[in-house]
Design an enzyme around this catalytic site. Structure first.
Site, PDB file in Angstrom:
ATOM      1  N   THR A  28       0.860  -1.262   0.163  1.00 33.59           N
ATOM      2  CA  THR A  28       0.325  -0.001  -0.109  1.00 33.59           C
ATOM      3  C   THR A  28       0.996   1.184   0.059  1.00 33.59           C
ATOM      4  O   THR A  28       0.618   1.927  -0.738  1.00 33.59           O
ATOM      5  CB  THR A  28      -0.910   0.015   1.214  1.00 33.59           C
ATOM      6  OG1 THR A  28      -1.556  -1.453   1.441  1.00 33.59           O
ATOM      7  CG2 THR A  28      -2.113   1.103   1.008  1.00 33.59           C
ATOM      8  N   ASP A  81       1.856   5.261   6.346  1.00 38.00           N
ATOM      9  CA  ASP A  81       2.401   3.704   6.327  1.00 38.00           C
ATOM     10  C   ASP A  81       1.219   2.915   6.290  1.00 38.00           C
ATOM     11  O   ASP A  81       0.080   3.336   6.366  1.00 38.00           O
ATOM     12  CB  ASP A  81       3.193   3.440   7.661  1.00 38.00           C
ATOM     13  CG  ASP A  81       4.283   2.270   7.363  1.00 38.00           C
ATOM     14  OD1 ASP A  81       4.098   1.517   6.453  1.00 38.00           O
ATOM     15  OD2 ASP A  81       4.806   1.917   8.137  1.00 38.00           O
ATOM     16  N   ALA A  83      -0.594  -0.863   7.360  1.00 43.37           N
ATOM     17  CA  ALA A  83      -0.685  -1.591   8.574  1.00 43.37           C
ATOM     18  C   ALA A  83      -1.518  -2.939   8.262  1.00 43.37           C
ATOM     19  O   ALA A  83      -2.117  -3.107   7.280  1.00 43.37           O
ATOM     20  CB  ALA A  83      -1.605  -1.010   9.639  1.00 43.37           C
ATOM     21  N   ASP A  84      -1.253  -4.111   9.043  1.00 43.05           N
ATOM     22  CA  ASP A  84      -1.722  -5.359   9.052  1.00 43.05           C
ATOM     23  C   ASP A  84      -3.071  -5.600   9.503  1.00 43.05           C
ATOM     24  O   ASP A  84      -3.989  -6.178   8.951  1.00 43.05           O
ATOM     25  CB  ASP A  84      -0.787  -6.180   9.452  1.00 43.05           C
ATOM     26  CG  ASP A  84       0.460  -6.376   8.684  1.00 43.05           C
ATOM     27  OD1 ASP A  84       0.276  -6.662   7.244  1.00 43.05           O
ATOM     28  OD2 ASP A  84       1.500  -6.189   9.379  1.00 43.05           O
ATOM     29  N   GLY A  95       4.258  -5.001  10.692  1.00 45.88           N
ATOM     30  CA  GLY A  95       5.527  -5.790  10.534  1.00 45.88           C
ATOM     31  C   GLY A  95       5.308  -6.843   9.529  1.00 45.88           C
ATOM     32  O   GLY A  95       6.181  -7.851   9.404  1.00 45.88           O
ATOM     33  N   GLY A  96       4.153  -7.040   8.920  1.00 41.72           N
ATOM     34  CA  GLY A  96       3.996  -8.015   7.685  1.00 41.72           C
ATOM     35  C   GLY A  96       4.950  -8.016   6.813  1.00 41.72           C
ATOM     36  O   GLY A  96       5.417  -9.113   6.135  1.00 41.72           O
ATOM     37  N   GLU A 103       9.837   1.126  10.990  1.00 48.73           N
ATOM     38  CA  GLU A 103       8.649   1.951  10.997  1.00 48.73           C
ATOM     39  C   GLU A 103       8.262   2.478  12.327  1.00 48.73           C
ATOM     40  O   GLU A 103       7.614   3.681  12.288  1.00 48.73           O
ATOM     41  CB  GLU A 103       7.564   0.920  10.629  1.00 48.73           C
ATOM     42  CG  GLU A 103       7.529   0.456   9.091  1.00 48.73           C
ATOM     43  CD  GLU A 103       6.673  -0.561   8.642  1.00 48.73           C
ATOM     44  OE1 GLU A 103       6.288  -0.836   7.489  1.00 48.73           O
ATOM     45  OE2 GLU A 103       6.249  -1.529   9.582  1.00 48.73           O
TER      46      GLU A 103
HETATM   47  C1  5RP Z   1       5.565  -3.806   6.763  1.00 51.19           C
HETATM   48  C2  5RP Z   1       4.228  -3.339   7.322  1.00 51.19           C
HETATM   49  C3  5RP Z   1       3.334  -2.932   6.272  1.00 51.19           C
HETATM   50  O1  5RP Z   1       2.859  -1.672   6.253  1.00 51.19           O
HETATM   51  C4  5RP Z   1       1.952  -3.860   6.534  1.00 51.19           C
HETATM   52  O2  5RP Z   1       2.472  -5.357   6.423  1.00 51.19           O
HETATM   53  C5  5RP Z   1       1.157  -3.805   5.561  1.00 51.19           C
HETATM   54  O3  5RP Z   1       1.452  -4.139   4.235  1.00 51.19           O
HETATM   55  P1  5RP Z   1       0.603  -4.057   2.847  1.00 51.19           P
HETATM   56  O4  5RP Z   1       0.209  -2.648   2.636  1.00 51.19           O
HETATM   57  O5  5RP Z   1       1.511  -4.716   1.588  1.00 51.19           O
HETATM   58  O6  5RP Z   1      -0.527  -4.811   3.085  1.00 51.19           O
HETATM   59  O7  5RP Z   1       4.038  -3.063   8.538  1.00 51.19           O
HETATM   60  O8  5RP Z   1       6.490  -4.106   7.871  1.00 51.19           O
END
Ligand code: 5RP
Length: 225
Positions: A28, A81, A83-84, A95-96, A103
Site C-alpha cells: 500500500t 505507512d 498496517a496489517d 510488520g507483515g 517503521e
Molecule cells: C511492513 C508493514 C506493512 O505496512 C504492512 O505489512 C502492510 O502491508 P501491505 O500494505 O502490503 O498490506 O508493516 O512491515
C-alpha cells in the site's frame, strides 16, 4: 477497484512543499511513494523522504525523491505507512513486511502518522494477523521456546524453505499466532521487557489518521483516544 492504490494516492495529498515525510513499507505504501514521485517530477514538489526500509529507499531514489535517514533530520512532519490490522481503538499490528523496527522508530519521531489500509484490515480485536516480534539471532531459540511455553504459537519467519528471514537490521522475526489479543498494552509491556526482543509489531497510540479504502470510496478517520 484497487483500494490500496486509492488510499496511497489520497494519502500523498497530505504532503506539502518543504515537508519531511516518513515513507512506509509494503504494497500500500508503494502506491503512496509512487504518487509522491509523480508529484516531485510533475509538480516540482520539494520534499525529503525518510524511508522505513531498504525497499522503500530504493523505490524513492529511483523516483527521484531525495532521502535521508531518521538521524539526518530533526523530525518528521508526517509519516504515511500501511498496517496489517487496526482495531476499534486505533491500535495496530504492523510488520507483515518485516520493517516494523524502522517503521516504529520513524513513527515515533513524526508529528503526524497516517495509516493507509484497505477495509479488510479493520478489525474488532487484534490478533488474527500473526504478531511479528523482531529478535536478535543470539538467543532466538530460547525466546522461541519461551513463546511456545506461554502458548503463543510461535513460528520463525522464513525467507525460503530452509533460510530464516533476515530484517534490514540483521535480526530474525518470530511470528506469534495468537488469534486474539485481549490486552494489547499488557502484551506490549511483556514483550518490551524480554531480553533479545528488539521490537514487536504492536503499534499502540501511534496513529492519528487512518485512510480506509472501501469499495464505496476512501474514508478518512481521525483517531480519538
Ligand atoms: C511492513 C508493514 C506493512 O505496512 C504492512 O505489512 C502492510 O502491508 P501491505 O500494505 O502490503 O498490506 O508493516 O512491515
Amino acid at each position: 477497484m484497487n483500494l490500496k492504490k486509492m488510499v496511497g494516492i489520497q494519502a500523498a495529498s497530505y504532503v506539502k512543499d518543504g515537508m519531511t515525510v516518513g515513507l512506509g513499507t509494503g504494497s500500500t505504501a508503494y502506491y503512496m511513494i509512487e504518487e509522491l514521485g509523480r508529484r516531485v517530477k510533475e509538480e516540482n514538489l520539494s520534499i525529503v523522504g525518510v524511508p522505513t526500509s531498504f525497499a522503500s529507499r530504493e523505490q524513492a531514489q529511483e523516483l527521484g525523491i531525495p532521502v535521508k535517514t531518521i538521524d539526518e533530520v530533526q523530525k518528521v512532519d508526517v509519516t504515511i505507512d500501511g498496517a496489517d490490522e487496526i482495531d476499534k481503538n486505533f491500535n495496530g499490528i504492523k510488520g507483515g513486511g518485516a520493517a516494523l523496527l524502522f517503521e516504529k522508530v520513524v513513527a515515533t519521531y513524526s508529528d503526524h502518522t497516517i495509516w493507509i489500509v484497505d477495509e479488510s484490515k479493520m478489525v474488532q480485536t487484534l490478533g488474527k494477523f500473526p504478531l511479528p516480534v523482531e529478535v536478535v539471532p543470539y538467543g532466538e531459540e530460547q525466546l522461541f521456546r519461551l513463546f511456545k511455553e506461554k502458548g503463543y504459537n510461535p513460528t520463525f519467519r522464513m525467507a525460503t524453505e530452509t533460510e530464516k528471514k533476515v530484517t534490514d537490521c540483521g535480526h530474525s522475526i518470530i511470528d506469534l499466532h495468537l488469534e486474539t489479543i485481549e490486552n494489547p498494552e499488557a502484551l506490549a509491556t511483556e514483550l518490551d521487557q524480554l531480553v533479545g526482543v528488539v521490537e514487536h509489531g504492536l503499534f499502540l497510540n501511534i496513529v492519528e489518521t487512518v485512510i480506509v479504502g472501501r469499495t464505496t470510496g476512501a474514508e478518512t478517520i481521525e483517531a480519538i483516544r
